[in-house]
Design a protein around this motif. Structure first.
Motif, PDB file in Angstrom:
ATOM      1  N   CYS A  93      59.546  59.860  43.130  1.00 24.00           N
ATOM      2  CA  CYS A  93      60.626  58.657  43.454  1.00 24.00           C
ATOM      3  C   CYS A  93      59.744  57.087  43.322  1.00 24.00           C
ATOM      4  O   CYS A  93      60.404  56.205  43.543  1.00 24.00           O
ATOM      5  CB  CYS A  93      61.001  58.743  44.717  1.00 24.00           C
ATOM      6  N   GLY A  94      58.552  57.235  42.371  1.00 26.49           N
ATOM      7  CA  GLY A  94      57.899  56.209  42.220  1.00 26.49           C
ATOM      8  C   GLY A  94      57.241  55.529  43.031  1.00 26.49           C
ATOM      9  O   GLY A  94      56.632  54.300  42.963  1.00 26.49           O
ATOM     10  N   PHE A  95      56.570  56.287  44.075  1.00 21.29           N
ATOM     11  CA  PHE A  95      55.772  55.495  45.352  1.00 21.29           C
ATOM     12  C   PHE A  95      54.339  56.044  44.854  1.00 21.29           C
ATOM     13  O   PHE A  95      54.108  57.119  44.468  1.00 21.29           O
ATOM     14  CB  PHE A  95      56.022  56.091  46.481  1.00 21.29           C
ATOM     15  N   ASP A  96      53.390  55.115  44.771  1.00 19.19           N
ATOM     16  CA  ASP A  96      51.963  55.464  44.259  1.00 19.19           C
ATOM     17  C   ASP A  96      51.103  56.001  45.183  1.00 19.19           C
ATOM     18  O   ASP A  96      50.263  56.715  44.691  1.00 19.19           O
ATOM     19  CB  ASP A  96      51.294  54.262  43.494  1.00 19.19           C
ATOM     20  N   THR A  97      51.491  55.982  46.395  1.00 21.68           N
ATOM     21  CA  THR A  97      50.659  56.513  47.442  1.00 21.68           C
ATOM     22  C   THR A  97      51.708  57.100  48.670  1.00 21.68           C
ATOM     23  O   THR A  97      52.663  56.602  48.840  1.00 21.68           O
ATOM     24  CB  THR A  97      49.635  55.757  48.168  1.00 21.68           C
ATOM     25  N   ILE A  98      50.950  58.136  49.246  1.00 24.38           N
ATOM     26  CA  ILE A  98      51.806  58.816  50.478  1.00 24.38           C
ATOM     27  C   ILE A  98      51.843  57.751  51.661  1.00 24.38           C
ATOM     28  O   ILE A  98      52.789  57.622  52.204  1.00 24.38           O
ATOM     29  CB  ILE A  98      51.095  59.915  51.117  1.00 24.38           C
ATOM     30  N   ARG A  99      50.644  56.884  51.751  1.00 27.75           N
ATOM     31  CA  ARG A  99      50.927  55.895  52.884  1.00 27.75           C
ATOM     32  C   ARG A  99      51.950  54.764  52.512  1.00 27.75           C
ATOM     33  O   ARG A  99      52.698  54.338  53.398  1.00 27.75           O
ATOM     34  CB  ARG A  99      49.628  55.256  52.860  1.00 27.75           C
ATOM     35  N   ASN A 100      52.243  54.338  51.475  1.00 32.97           N
ATOM     36  CA  ASN A 100      52.997  53.537  50.904  1.00 32.97           C
ATOM     37  C   ASN A 100      54.366  53.988  51.257  1.00 32.97           C
ATOM     38  O   ASN A 100      55.540  53.335  51.803  1.00 32.97           O
ATOM     39  CB  ASN A 100      52.869  53.046  49.451  1.00 32.97           C
ATOM     40  N   PHE A 101      54.815  55.394  50.887  1.00 33.56           N
ATOM     41  CA  PHE A 101      55.920  55.971  50.909  1.00 33.56           C
ATOM     42  C   PHE A 101      56.241  56.249  52.448  1.00 33.56           C
ATOM     43  O   PHE A 101      57.529  55.904  52.754  1.00 33.56           O
ATOM     44  CB  PHE A 101      55.865  57.322  50.290  1.00 33.56           C
ATOM     45  N   ASN A 102      55.302  56.659  53.166  1.00 36.29           N
ATOM     46  CA  ASN A 102      55.807  56.775  54.634  1.00 36.29           C
ATOM     47  C   ASN A 102      56.305  55.499  55.197  1.00 36.29           C
ATOM     48  O   ASN A 102      57.220  55.424  55.944  1.00 36.29           O
ATOM     49  CB  ASN A 102      54.492  57.390  55.079  1.00 36.29           C
ATOM     50  N   ALA A 137      60.446  58.983  59.889  1.00 36.33           N
ATOM     51  CA  ALA A 137      59.171  59.280  59.271  1.00 36.33           C
ATOM     52  C   ALA A 137      60.058  60.550  58.168  1.00 36.33           C
ATOM     53  O   ALA A 137      61.147  61.268  58.447  1.00 36.33           O
ATOM     54  CB  ALA A 137      58.329  60.181  59.915  1.00 36.33           C
ATOM     55  N   PRO A 138      59.454  60.704  56.894  1.00 35.54           N
ATOM     56  CA  PRO A 138      59.890  61.791  55.820  1.00 35.54           C
ATOM     57  C   PRO A 138      59.943  62.979  56.611  1.00 35.54           C
ATOM     58  O   PRO A 138      61.052  63.819  56.222  1.00 35.54           O
ATOM     59  CB  PRO A 138      58.922  61.501  54.881  1.00 35.54           C
ATOM     60  N   LYS A 139      59.215  63.362  57.391  1.00 33.94           N
ATOM     61  CA  LYS A 139      59.096  64.709  58.165  1.00 33.94           C
ATOM     62  C   LYS A 139      60.149  64.714  59.145  1.00 33.94           C
ATOM     63  O   LYS A 139      60.464  66.286  59.502  1.00 33.94           O
ATOM     64  CB  LYS A 139      57.704  65.136  58.679  1.00 33.94           C
ATOM     65  N   GLN A 140      60.713  63.709  59.618  1.00 30.72           N
ATOM     66  CA  GLN A 140      61.832  63.873  60.705  1.00 30.72           C
ATOM     67  C   GLN A 140      63.180  63.490  60.394  1.00 30.72           C
ATOM     68  O   GLN A 140      63.781  63.260  61.138  1.00 30.72           O
ATOM     69  CB  GLN A 140      61.120  63.223  61.905  1.00 30.72           C
ATOM     70  N   ILE A 141      63.413  63.633  59.031  1.00 28.77           N
ATOM     71  CA  ILE A 141      64.567  62.914  58.662  1.00 28.77           C
ATOM     72  C   ILE A 141      65.603  63.976  59.155  1.00 28.77           C
ATOM     73  O   ILE A 141      65.652  65.084  59.031  1.00 28.77           O
ATOM     74  CB  ILE A 141      64.971  63.205  57.141  1.00 28.77           C
ATOM     75  N   PRO A 142      66.909  63.639  59.926  1.00 26.74           N
ATOM     76  CA  PRO A 142      67.802  64.679  60.337  1.00 26.74           C
ATOM     77  C   PRO A 142      68.296  65.101  59.471  1.00 26.74           C
ATOM     78  O   PRO A 142      68.754  64.677  58.267  1.00 26.74           O
ATOM     79  CB  PRO A 142      68.782  63.640  61.289  1.00 26.74           C
ATOM     80  N   ASP A 143      68.949  66.683  59.486  1.00 26.55           N
ATOM     81  CA  ASP A 143      69.796  67.390  58.899  1.00 26.55           C
ATOM     82  C   ASP A 143      70.890  66.507  58.336  1.00 26.55           C
ATOM     83  O   ASP A 143      71.759  66.005  59.559  1.00 26.55           O
ATOM     84  CB  ASP A 143      70.085  68.525  59.249  1.00 26.55           C
ATOM     85  N   GLY A 144      71.427  66.500  57.331  1.00 24.77           N
ATOM     86  CA  GLY A 144      72.785  65.885  56.927  1.00 24.77           C
ATOM     87  C   GLY A 144      72.674  64.402  56.885  1.00 24.77           C
ATOM     88  O   GLY A 144      73.743  63.630  56.561  1.00 24.77           O
ATOM     89  N   TYR A 145      71.299  63.666  56.997  1.00 28.17           N
ATOM     90  CA  TYR A 145      71.179  62.255  57.310  1.00 28.17           C
ATOM     91  C   TYR A 145      71.578  61.766  55.832  1.00 28.17           C
ATOM     92  O   TYR A 145      71.423  62.218  54.722  1.00 28.17           O
ATOM     93  CB  TYR A 145      69.813  61.986  57.289  1.00 28.17           C
ATOM     94  N   ARG A 146      72.430  60.323  55.801  1.00 31.84           N
ATOM     95  CA  ARG A 146      73.015  59.900  54.788  1.00 31.84           C
ATOM     96  C   ARG A 146      72.181  58.410  54.747  1.00 31.84           C
ATOM     97  O   ARG A 146      72.567  57.782  55.688  1.00 31.84           O
ATOM     98  CB  ARG A 146      74.495  60.018  54.700  1.00 31.84           C
ATOM     99  N   PHE A 147      71.800  57.885  53.968  1.00 31.98           N
ATOM    100  CA  PHE A 147      71.239  56.696  53.628  1.00 31.98           C
ATOM    101  C   PHE A 147      72.181  55.688  53.305  1.00 31.98           C
ATOM    102  O   PHE A 147      72.876  55.762  52.506  1.00 31.98           O
ATOM    103  CB  PHE A 147      70.116  56.516  52.656  1.00 31.98           C
ATOM    104  N   GLU A 148      72.454  54.859  54.392  1.00 34.23           N
ATOM    105  CA  GLU A 148      73.509  53.575  54.177  1.00 34.23           C
ATOM    106  C   GLU A 148      72.929  52.581  55.014  1.00 34.23           C
ATOM    107  O   GLU A 148      73.021  52.628  56.266  1.00 34.23           O
ATOM    108  CB  GLU A 148      74.890  54.136  54.717  1.00 34.23           C
ATOM    109  N   GLU A 204      58.599  42.933  56.862  1.00 34.85           N
ATOM    110  CA  GLU A 204      58.915  44.159  57.434  1.00 34.85           C
ATOM    111  C   GLU A 204      58.645  45.276  56.547  1.00 34.85           C
ATOM    112  O   GLU A 204      58.319  46.516  56.675  1.00 34.85           O
ATOM    113  CB  GLU A 204      60.307  44.187  58.276  1.00 34.85           C
ATOM    114  N   LEU A 205      59.005  45.116  55.175  1.00 30.17           N
ATOM    115  CA  LEU A 205      59.041  45.948  54.315  1.00 30.17           C
ATOM    116  C   LEU A 205      57.886  46.103  53.295  1.00 30.17           C
ATOM    117  O   LEU A 205      57.749  46.997  52.356  1.00 30.17           O
ATOM    118  CB  LEU A 205      60.427  45.878  53.269  1.00 30.17           C
ATOM    119  N   SER A 206      56.885  45.445  53.456  1.00 26.00           N
ATOM    120  CA  SER A 206      55.582  45.329  52.804  1.00 26.00           C
ATOM    121  C   SER A 206      54.535  46.243  53.535  1.00 26.00           C
ATOM    122  O   SER A 206      54.298  45.911  54.766  1.00 26.00           O
ATOM    123  CB  SER A 206      55.114  43.925  52.595  1.00 26.00           C
TER     124      SER A 206
END
Length: 279
Positions: A232-241, A251-262, A273-275
């Motif tokens: 998905c284009g993230f250069d490091t796991i730290r940045n991705f997380n 957290a990526p490991k805790q994404i709920p089943d059926g979660y939809r990003f909206e 906040e997003l940096s």
């Protein structure tokens, strides 16, 4: 993706469609113009760079190729939408941006749209002409009554839609510099232009696209988070997380089943906040 392009398919020979909605509407844009009438309840309506606290009776005009969304709708929310690219009305409306998307007057909107719905339902002789005339007069009244201006650079508009599609297709490696070059604009001008159209920076937008793709990939059984991050284009796991948690609250490991990003137009999130934090 954020502010995805929507292709309107008109079911009849008349290129105008009336519909109703009772929930949030994710950020999107299209080549058509649109009126949004708040029939009941409350919501936040985002049009380009502006956000409005909308209530019953409010009417908004959205010019073609302008990103918009309806977010945080109340339980009793209901809206009515008139979308069109009718030739006569579009010659008047296309490229005109109102100083405020929230109309100062009603311009007989309710009665006009009710009459259009009746004509579309009954399909009596010459109903296409009747609907076209009603729509054209409504647009004329709005453009006469509301302060507005033409877009700064008409040549950039058709290309901007192609840019958003390019981001959708090449999100994993497409950079700010690539986007500016694609538009044949200087980085400074491109940055201002992009923010004007979408209501957020290029970085915030493309990270949102990447997070949406990551959410879908994480639904697959057995996939590794490192593979998702790199794909998905993230250069490091730290940045991705960090970015993933800021956009989704999980957290990526805790994404709920059926979660939809909206997340509508991300207007409530700040750049700070997003940096990711510096080491």
């Amino acid at each position: 993706m954020l502010a995805k392009r929507k292709i309107i398919k008109y079911p009849l020979s008349v290129r105008a469609e009336i519909s109703r909605n009772r929930s949030d509407i994710e950020a999107h844009w299209h080549d058509d113009c649109e009126f949004i009438e708040i029939v009941g309840g409350t919501a936040e309506v985002c049009v380009g760079l502006d956000k409005y606290e909308a209530k019953a009776g409010d009417i908004f005009f959205v010019s073609d190729k302008t990103a918009h969304a309806v977010i945080r709708a109340s339980e009793d929310f209901c809206s009515r939408h008139l979308v069109f690219d009718d030739t006569g009305a579009m010659r008047i409306a296309s490229g005109n941006v109102l100083n405020s998307a929230l109309l100062a007057g009603s311009y007989g909107f309710d009665g006009t749209v009710n009459e259009m719905e009746r004509e579309l339902g009954e399909k009596a002789s010459y109903y296409e002409h009747a609907v076209t005339n009603l729509l054209t007069m409504l647009v004329i009244d709005v453009m006469r009554g509301e302060p507005h201006s033409r877009r700064d650079n008409a040549y950039e508009e058709p290309t901007f839609g192609k840019l958003l599609q390019k981001i959708e297709d090449c999100y994993e490696f497409f950079s700010f510099e690539d986007a500016a070059a694609f538009m044949n604009l200087s980085p400074v001008y491109f940055s201002a232009m992009f923010h004007k159209h979408v209501g957020m920076t290029f970085s915030k937008y493309i990270n949102g696209v990447r997070v949406e793709k990551a959410v879908k990939m994480l639904q697959r059984p057995g996939i590794k988070i490192t593979d998702v991050a790199m794909s998905c284009g993230f250069d490091t796991i730290r940045n991705f997380n960090y970015v993933f948690r800021k956009y989704t609250g999980h957290a990526p490991k805790q994404i709920p089943d059926g979660y939809r990003f909206e997340n509508g137009c991300l207007a409530c999130a700040t750049e700070a906040e997003l940096s990711p934090p510096r080491k």
